[in-house]
Each structure stands twice: as structure tokens, then as C-alpha cells.
Write a protein that holds these residues in place. Structure first.
Motif, PDB file in Angstrom:
ATOM      1  N   TRP A 121      98.975 -13.899  47.110  1.00 59.06           N
ATOM      2  CA  TRP A 121      98.799 -13.452  48.484  1.00 59.06           C
ATOM      3  C   TRP A 121      97.904 -12.223  48.570  1.00 59.06           C
ATOM      4  O   TRP A 121      97.969 -11.332  47.729  1.00 59.06           O
ATOM      5  CB  TRP A 121     100.159 -13.117  49.107  1.00 59.06           C
ATOM      6  N   LEU A 126     108.115 -10.256  51.016  1.00 61.54           N
ATOM      7  CA  LEU A 126     107.485 -11.033  49.948  1.00 61.54           C
ATOM      8  C   LEU A 126     107.901 -10.503  48.585  1.00 61.54           C
ATOM      9  O   LEU A 126     108.311 -11.270  47.700  1.00 61.54           O
ATOM     10  CB  LEU A 126     105.963 -10.980  50.073  1.00 61.54           C
ATOM     11  N   PHE A 132     107.649 -13.291  45.631  1.00 56.74           N
ATOM     12  CA  PHE A 132     106.301 -13.800  45.855  1.00 56.74           C
ATOM     13  C   PHE A 132     105.279 -12.954  45.085  1.00 56.74           C
ATOM     14  O   PHE A 132     105.551 -11.804  44.735  1.00 56.74           O
ATOM     15  CB  PHE A 132     105.967 -13.791  47.350  1.00 56.74           C
ATOM     16  N   TYR A 138      97.337 -13.080  54.528  1.00 52.63           N
ATOM     17  CA  TYR A 138      98.129 -12.792  55.729  1.00 52.63           C
ATOM     18  C   TYR A 138      97.341 -11.830  56.595  1.00 52.63           C
ATOM     19  O   TYR A 138      96.976 -10.736  56.153  1.00 52.63           O
ATOM     20  CB  TYR A 138      99.473 -12.194  55.320  1.00 52.63           C
ATOM     21  N   LEU A 163      97.622 -17.162  56.934  1.00 51.01           N
ATOM     22  CA  LEU A 163      98.790 -17.031  57.808  1.00 51.01           C
ATOM     23  C   LEU A 163      98.463 -15.921  58.792  1.00 51.01           C
ATOM     24  O   LEU A 163      98.275 -14.765  58.398  1.00 51.01           O
ATOM     25  CB  LEU A 163     100.032 -16.678  56.984  1.00 51.01           C
ATOM     26  N   ALA A 177     102.104 -17.036  62.180  1.00 49.43           N
ATOM     27  CA  ALA A 177     103.259 -16.371  61.563  1.00 49.43           C
ATOM     28  C   ALA A 177     104.375 -16.149  62.584  1.00 49.43           C
ATOM     29  O   ALA A 177     104.839 -15.023  62.777  1.00 49.43           O
ATOM     30  CB  ALA A 177     102.831 -15.051  60.932  1.00 49.43           C
ATOM     31  N   TRP A 193     107.604 -16.206  62.627  1.00 47.09           N
ATOM     32  CA  TRP A 193     108.627 -16.217  61.580  1.00 47.09           C
ATOM     33  C   TRP A 193     109.973 -16.717  62.072  1.00 47.09           C
ATOM     34  O   TRP A 193     110.755 -17.302  61.313  1.00 47.09           O
ATOM     35  CB  TRP A 193     108.750 -14.833  60.954  1.00 47.09           C
ATOM     36  N   HIS A 228     110.000 -13.852  54.865  1.00 47.51           N
ATOM     37  CA  HIS A 228     109.467 -14.625  53.751  1.00 47.51           C
ATOM     38  C   HIS A 228     109.615 -16.126  53.928  1.00 47.51           C
ATOM     39  O   HIS A 228     108.940 -16.899  53.239  1.00 47.51           O
ATOM     40  CB  HIS A 228     110.159 -14.205  52.449  1.00 47.51           C
ATOM     41  N   GLN A 280     108.594 -18.017  56.310  1.00 46.26           N
ATOM     42  CA  GLN A 280     107.330 -18.605  56.741  1.00 46.26           C
ATOM     43  C   GLN A 280     106.358 -18.704  55.570  1.00 46.26           C
ATOM     44  O   GLN A 280     105.562 -19.656  55.488  1.00 46.26           O
ATOM     45  CB  GLN A 280     106.725 -17.781  57.871  1.00 46.26           C
ATOM     46  N   ALA A 281     106.423 -17.739  54.641  1.00 47.18           N
ATOM     47  CA  ALA A 281     105.578 -17.806  53.454  1.00 47.18           C
ATOM     48  C   ALA A 281     106.016 -18.941  52.537  1.00 47.18           C
ATOM     49  O   ALA A 281     105.175 -19.638  51.935  1.00 47.18           O
ATOM     50  CB  ALA A 281     105.615 -16.469  52.706  1.00 47.18           C
ATOM     51  N   GLU A 315     103.565 -22.063  51.359  1.00 47.58           N
ATOM     52  CA  GLU A 315     103.358 -22.460  49.968  1.00 47.58           C
ATOM     53  C   GLU A 315     103.787 -23.914  49.749  1.00 47.58           C
ATOM     54  O   GLU A 315     103.123 -24.664  49.021  1.00 47.58           O
ATOM     55  CB  GLU A 315     104.094 -21.520  49.029  1.00 47.58           C
TER      56      GLU A 315
END
Length: 327
Positions: free
Chosen positions: A7, A23, A28, A70, A93, A122, A124, A281, A283-284, A288
Motif C-alpha cells: 500500500w 492497516l 497489512f 489510498y 482506494l 472508501a 468503510w 481495514h 475495506q482494504a 485485496e
């Protein structure tokens, strides 16, 4: 998923701090950060133990060690920043609101499709565990015929005319900063509204201070949504059905608790979120997973829905007479 994406964090404001904290807390890989100054990038990198600090957004976008970026620049810069990242060949994102208007959103969607990349908003809240459980309860028919959504996002923010929330040139106002949450929730439950009725009050700067929206749908379903930047309300939400209702506690758009209450008052279910960090996190994780699957459209919040939500915000602004500089 075979390996984590690397990221990059574009901009170093408060929301970037919150996202990056989650993250790092959840394992992450945060490879790089880019800011408008080397000093700011270095400070952010030191705070979160990030290997590379870039003195410009362009340098971050060009970093070959970064897979996904991001974007958390001010609202009017979302489209420009995201376009730069996509043109550099990276997934992106984009912090909500996705853009300032639907035209910009569609341009990003088209560019991502052309480049074979994933671009996500994003939002979330859409990915939080309590929202996933709410969707399942509704799908199971526990509420019966779902008729109504009631939701507010109201805060007492700065009255300083120079503050971002009050600056039209920065996309300030209650709608884009706060109203996007209940509007997106209404889309999640009911889809595109058939009718929109909006009213607003404004600050001396021209930014909207309070905005109330009533969305109408087929079968008589309605969504009643309130957002404000000058008054602090309960920040709760309720989903009403013919057999039962869901009462979502404060703050409904963050990890929180809710209960399912039958028409006779019996509590059917009580739910309490247990989340590590703020919950940004999830949404991350979704991004992925989508990249790993080769799904460049999205699922919980497809890019075409993000574009359509921006269209809803455009329609609201047209009703209340709100325009941003340069439009």
C-alpha cells in the motif's frame, strides 16, 4: 489470496492517520507515503514505520514498490489524484466522497476499466461486520417487508469560515462530508431512489450546514436522512419492517451494537461489534480480495453504484442550489 498488496498512502491528514493505523494494526503492508513536502512525509513514515517517504504525490504514484494507493486528499482533488494513480498502473482506494460529482466519478470508472485496474470508494461503513450482519438479517426475512430507513449523521464541527468543512472551494459542507454516509446506507438497502426531496440551511460561506433528504422507492418504501455540521445529534439509525425493526446504536456508521426488536417489543437478537482498531481495514481486505479474484468491478460497493450515488448527490445539490467553484 497468495500475498498482501503493498500500500501507498497519498496525503497525510487525519483520515490517512486513522486508515494507516488500522492497516498496520491488522497486518497489512504499508510500503510508502507521499505528501506535498518531504518533512510531512518523513514524519508520517516515522510514525507508522513506513519504508519510503516521498515528497510529492507524483513520486508516490510512480513508486514501483507500490501496488495500490489510498487517496485522502481534499474532496476536489480526489479525481485528479486517483487519475494520476491509475495512469501509473496502480489500483486505488479513494476516500469518500469518491469525487465531487458523477461526471468525475464516471471518468475514473472508465479509466480504471481501460487500464484493467480496480478503483473503489472508501465507504468503510459498507464493509463493517455489523453491517454485514444487518444485511443477512434482512435477507433472512426477519424484518418482514422492510419499509423505512431512518438515519442521521450530525456533528458540531468548527464554525471557522476558513475551516475545510465550511470552505466551498474544498468541497466543504454537510452533504459531501457527512451526508454521504446515510445516502450510501439508503442505496445499500433500497437501491436507487425513485424520488428525492431535499431541503437545506447554509452558512455564510455558502457551505451547507444542515441537509434533510427524503427518498421514495417503489412499494411506498422511504428513507429519512439528516446530516448537519453545526449540531450534534444522536447519530443512530433504524431499519423498520412489518415484522420487526433494527435499532442501531450510536455511532451507527462505525463498529457499534444493534438489536432486532419484534413488533410486540420482544428483543430477537442483540449484536455487539468486536473489532481490532477502528474497523477501516475491512475495506482494504475487500480490495485485496477483489484484486486476487480478478474482480475489477467490486461487489459490496460496485464502481457503477458509486457513480450512481454521486449522481444522487448531484440531484440533491440541484434541489438545494449548491454548486462548488469550477463546476
Amino acid at each position: 489470496m497468495t500475498e498482501r498488496l503493498r500500500w501507498g498512502i497519498l496525503a497525510t491528514g487525519g483520515i490517512a492517520h486513522a486508515f494507516t493505523h488500522d492497516l498496520k494494526l491488522n497486518g497489512f503492508t504499508v510500503q510508502a507515503v507521499g505528501s506535498r513536502s518531504q518533512e510531512s512525509a518523513d514524519a508520517f513514515a516515522a510514525e507508522f514505520d513506513i519504508p519510503t517517504a516521498h515528497p510529492s504525490y507524483d513520486a508516490l504514484a510512480a513508486d514501483p514498490e507500490v501496488d495500490v494507493v489510498y487517496v485522502s486528499t481534499p474532496h476536489p482533488l480526489h479525481a485528479t489524484s486517483a487519475r494520476m494513480v491509475l495512469e501509473a498502473g496502480k489500483h486505488v482506494l479513494v476516500e469518500k466522497p469518491f469525487t465531487v460529482n458523477a461526471r468525475e466519478a464516471q471518468e475514473l470508472a472508465d479509466l480504471a476499466a481501460e487500464r484493467g485496474l480496480l478503483v473503489l470508494e472508501a465507504m468503510w461503513t459498507r464493509y463493517l461486520p455489523h453491517m454485514a450482519r444487518i444485511r443477512q438479517i434482512i435477507a433472512d426475512g426477519t424484518l418482514g417487508d422492510v419499509r423505512t430507513l431512518i438515519a442521521d449523521h450530525t456533528q458540531k464541527l468548527s464554525d471557522d469560515p476558513a475551516h475545510r468543512i465550511n470552505a466551498l472551494e474544498l468541497g466543504g459542507g454537510a452533504l459531501l462530508d457527512l451526508g454521504i454516509y446515510p445516502v450510501s446506507f439508503a442505496w445499500d438497502l433500497f437501491g436507487a431512489p425513485q424520488t428525492i426531496q431535499s431541503t437545506a440551511t447554509f452558512k455564510a460561506t455558502g457551505a451547507d450546514a444542515q441537509i434533510a433528504n427524503l427518498f421514495g422507492y417503489d412499494g411506498g418504501r422511504v428513507a429519512s436522512l439528516l446530516s448537519a455540521s453545526d449540531t450534534l445529534g444522536p447519530n443512530t439509525a433504524a431499519v423498520l419492517g412489518t415484522l420487526a425493526r433494527i435499532e442501531i446504536d450510536r455511532v451507527w456508521y462505525t463498529p457499534t451494537s444493534f438489536r432486532v426488536v419484534a413488533a410486540d417489543g420482544t428483543v430477537i437478537e442483540e449484536y455487539r461489534s468486536e473489532v481490532t482498531g477502528r474497523g477501516m481495514h475491512f475495506q482494504a481486505e475487500a480490495l485485496e480480495r477483489l484484486v486476487s479474484e480478478g474482480n475489477l468491478r467490486g461487489d459490496l460497493l460496485p464502481i457503477d453504484e458509486t457513480v450512481a450515488i454521486m449522481g444522487t448527490l448531484d440531484a440533491i445539490r440541484e434541489q438545494i442550489g449548491l454548486r462548488y467553484p469550477g463546476e
